[in-house]
Design an enzyme around this catalytic site. Sequence first.
Site, PDB file in Angstrom:
ATOM      1  N   MET A 330     -37.752  35.430  84.948  1.00  0.00           N
ATOM      2  CA  MET A 330     -36.303  35.846  84.754  1.00  0.00           C
ATOM      3  C   MET A 330     -35.847  36.595  85.938  1.00  0.00           C
ATOM      4  O   MET A 330     -34.727  36.029  86.359  1.00  0.00           O
ATOM      5  CB  MET A 330     -36.131  36.649  83.206  1.00  0.00           C
ATOM      6  CG  MET A 330     -34.582  36.793  83.250  1.00  0.00           C
ATOM      7  SD  MET A 330     -33.661  35.280  82.743  1.00  0.00           S
ATOM      8  CE  MET A 330     -34.089  34.811  81.182  1.00  0.00           C
ATOM      9  N   ASP A 349     -40.888  45.636  90.995  1.00  0.00           N
ATOM     10  CA  ASP A 349     -41.760  45.489  90.040  1.00  0.00           C
ATOM     11  C   ASP A 349     -42.973  46.455  89.919  1.00  0.00           C
ATOM     12  O   ASP A 349     -42.951  47.385  90.943  1.00  0.00           O
ATOM     13  CB  ASP A 349     -42.672  43.966  89.909  1.00  0.00           C
ATOM     14  CG  ASP A 349     -42.998  43.475  88.483  1.00  0.00           C
ATOM     15  OD1 ASP A 349     -43.838  44.367  88.021  1.00  0.00           O
ATOM     16  OD2 ASP A 349     -42.662  42.516  88.155  1.00  0.00           O
ATOM     17  N   VAL A 406     -37.389  43.718  82.181  1.00  0.00           N
ATOM     18  CA  VAL A 406     -38.842  43.817  81.881  1.00  0.00           C
ATOM     19  C   VAL A 406     -39.178  43.300  80.476  1.00  0.00           C
ATOM     20  O   VAL A 406     -38.375  42.904  79.811  1.00  0.00           O
ATOM     21  CB  VAL A 406     -39.242  45.546  82.233  1.00  0.00           C
ATOM     22  CG1 VAL A 406     -38.914  45.892  83.345  1.00  0.00           C
ATOM     23  CG2 VAL A 406     -38.446  46.201  81.146  1.00  0.00           C
ATOM     24  N   GLU A 408     -40.042  42.886  76.615  1.00  0.00           N
ATOM     25  CA  GLU A 408     -39.055  43.117  75.718  1.00  0.00           C
ATOM     26  C   GLU A 408     -39.617  44.173  74.422  1.00  0.00           C
ATOM     27  O   GLU A 408     -40.090  43.647  73.426  1.00  0.00           O
ATOM     28  CB  GLU A 408     -38.691  41.845  74.655  1.00  0.00           C
ATOM     29  CG  GLU A 408     -37.686  40.648  75.021  1.00  0.00           C
ATOM     30  CD  GLU A 408     -36.207  41.233  74.845  1.00  0.00           C
ATOM     31  OE1 GLU A 408     -35.816  40.921  73.740  1.00  0.00           O
ATOM     32  OE2 GLU A 408     -35.849  42.014  75.866  1.00  0.00           O
ATOM     33  N   LYS A 413     -38.715  49.554  78.136  1.00  0.00           N
ATOM     34  CA  LYS A 413     -37.243  49.624  78.754  1.00  0.00           C
ATOM     35  C   LYS A 413     -36.795  51.011  78.896  1.00  0.00           C
ATOM     36  O   LYS A 413     -36.065  51.339  79.889  1.00  0.00           O
ATOM     37  CB  LYS A 413     -36.501  48.668  77.718  1.00  0.00           C
ATOM     38  CG  LYS A 413     -36.691  47.319  78.030  1.00  0.00           C
ATOM     39  CD  LYS A 413     -35.586  46.654  77.293  1.00  0.00           C
ATOM     40  CE  LYS A 413     -35.860  45.019  77.038  1.00  0.00           C
ATOM     41  NZ  LYS A 413     -35.554  44.421  78.537  1.00  0.00           N
ATOM     42  N   SER A 435     -32.760  39.569  74.970  1.00  0.00           N
ATOM     43  CA  SER A 435     -32.466  38.495  74.018  1.00  0.00           C
ATOM     44  C   SER A 435     -32.172  38.969  72.449  1.00  0.00           C
ATOM     45  O   SER A 435     -31.601  38.114  71.647  1.00  0.00           O
ATOM     46  CB  SER A 435     -33.404  37.141  73.897  1.00  0.00           C
ATOM     47  OG  SER A 435     -34.604  37.859  73.480  1.00  0.00           O
ATOM     48  N   HIS A 456     -27.563  38.984  78.871  1.00  0.00           N
ATOM     49  CA  HIS A 456     -28.689  38.152  78.412  1.00  0.00           C
ATOM     50  C   HIS A 456     -28.627  36.959  79.021  1.00  0.00           C
ATOM     51  O   HIS A 456     -27.645  35.959  78.967  1.00  0.00           O
ATOM     52  CB  HIS A 456     -28.362  37.875  76.848  1.00  0.00           C
ATOM     53  CG  HIS A 456     -29.612  37.004  76.304  1.00  0.00           C
ATOM     54  ND1 HIS A 456     -29.164  36.232  75.338  1.00  0.00           N
ATOM     55  CD2 HIS A 456     -30.712  36.462  76.803  1.00  0.00           C
ATOM     56  CE1 HIS A 456     -30.364  35.286  75.011  1.00  0.00           C
ATOM     57  NE2 HIS A 456     -31.209  35.384  75.950  1.00  0.00           N
TER      58      HIS A 456
END
Length: 719
Positions: A330, A349, A406, A408, A413, A435, A456
């Site tokens: 993503m 990252d 990052v 879910e 987060k 999401s 999203h």
Amino acid sequence: MTTEIIRYAVDADGIATLTLDYPGKTMNVIDQAFMDNLEVCIARIQSDEQVRGAIITSGKDSFVAGADLMGMEANIDAMADLPVAELFESCASLSKLLRKLETVGKPLVAAINGMALGGGYEICLACHHRIAADAPSVMVGLPEAQVGLLPGAGGTQRLPRMIGILAAMPFLMEGKQLQAVKAKEAGLVNEVVAPEQLLSAAKAWLLANPTAQQPWDVKGFRIPGGGPLDPRVAPAFVVGNTMLQAKTYHNMPAPLCIQSCIYEGCQLPIDKGLRIESKYMSVLSRSPVARGMIRTLFVNKTKAEKGMHRPAGFEPFKCRKLGMIGAGMMGAGIALVAAQRGIDVVLIDREQAAAEKGKQYSEKVLAKLVDKGRQTREKADAILARITPSTDYELLRDADMVVEAVFEDRAIKAEVTKKLDAVLPASCVLASNTSALPISLLAQASERPDRFIGLHFFSPADKMPLVEVIRGKQTSDATLAQALDFIAQLKKTPIVVNDKRGFFTSRFIGAFVDDAIGMVAEGIAPALIENCAKHAGMPVGPLAITDELSIDLSKHAGESQAKEFPDEYKQGRSVAIINKLFDLGRLGRKVGKGFYDYEESGKRLWPGLAEQYPLKSQQPSAHDLKQRILYVQAVEGARAMEEGVLLAPADGDIGSILGVGFPAYTGGPFCFIDGVGLPQFVAEADRLADLFGEQLRPPQLLRDMAAKGQTFYGKTARA
């Protein structure tokens, strides 16, 4: 002579130039005022003895973009209620005008300086010669089938007569469009010249051809390659009809109407053929398919892209430096599309190798574009130079937008959010790509929740057009405006929703997949489920979707939701089946087995499903299953509206089609409900709920709307 929309001038050689230049619009569009102006010009060409011929060109960057579909919103519902005779006259009006144009008795040249689509290209077809500028902006075609209509101003009759029936079919039935050189090779234009030579080339042709008549108006004309009954052509209608239904499952009336126009109209003189075309146009104009597709895929999509939910009073924002946290699939896709739009990207990252790998995704995508000749190596290198892979958050001190993508997990987060708060400038917006996790909860980890928002994206992010914007309880108007400007900069389509677990798109597709997997436990044949989903218009069957995403991901997502929201979480009907497959090690396509078995030769449904979940002796009808698949999603959409998740039905319609593959022919769940009719929809949903379960029971909102005679759109739309 100067008209309001078309400038008319005659030179010393008797060549009239009609310059299409609609005041106050960035593109020329065809509406009643445009047609009135064109009719005046046709009369002037015909009556002026000094005029030897005419050039039709544009004073804008494009030629004519086609019908004014935005203006059609006001007429879209009224047309469905018009008496048949009035509807026919309305649908035939432009066709009759262009017939007047091509029989004006003097030669006409279309000097195509930009995009000529739909009715714009039909104007060109009504001219006796077509010259296109050799410029990237020039694109010609008849895309009406893509919004549920047909080329209704002569396109289905003139193009087959010009290039042959077999050659014309892809342009008419699929809406295929071509740039200038390719258009000449296909016969859609006669000449391609340098842009600066366009008008001189048009004039030269007129002076060399003082009399002009369309080939199909010459006695004894024969369609190139043969008419519809010619043995070389007739099989295409038989095979074409079969292929058409295989692609559309009888859900799209437009391609069949187009094929009928060609088959019937091309056996007759042009005037009779044009009349047949107008009759089929009338049929489509009354169809809920055309109304829904135009409303959602053009009118509402355009409104969304122009900022229909953008708060007023804020200066336009342009992102110069984007922080992209998370270099997985993503994040890598978002980084690429941002760099393609001229934005500098810091791709972060945990490890440098992971960040570098994220940039490699861009390298691979751009290399393919270069190999195909669709991009220069220099431009690709410039895009790549804008992406800086790193592990260092300090590089974000001057970022004006950050997107976090990052894993879910709220804790992960939150950790990232705290690191960002330590370095980001006060003006920077922090967006979480999630999401399902509520934005208001994620924002609790930030020292400035007013600058926190949900964005999203859909995978692959560099290709999928939709972004679902989630406004948290403390998200400010300024933050929403900045986020929408950023999405516009990426050239994507936004929908805006309020904050609740699952937002809109995840709960919408989730209702479909959960119910469909639940059907397996009911003893409904898996093949029947998959095939009915495709026949209903879903791009992929629900069992195949779950295999692609992976069984373990579905299991862990459910467990995560149960852990995070124990009071709200309700176990779905699919959970027991997912757990069973997980325990059996059938984790989906990635391991070669899930609902399907995957082999080199292809995939097939796992026969063992029938052992785990024996089939009912009496299977439900295909009709009822198709209804169930569409209705369970539409009912969930209505619940989201009732709960205030959606700001407007347009957001639900756009999001369902562009984000999660709800069938485009429906126009989205709310156009679909309107098309069925509220009372009829409620009655059918109740019938399905009695058959299959309460997940299909319509919410009170729909019952109230049905009782009050309300709709989601049009003159009876609920406030």
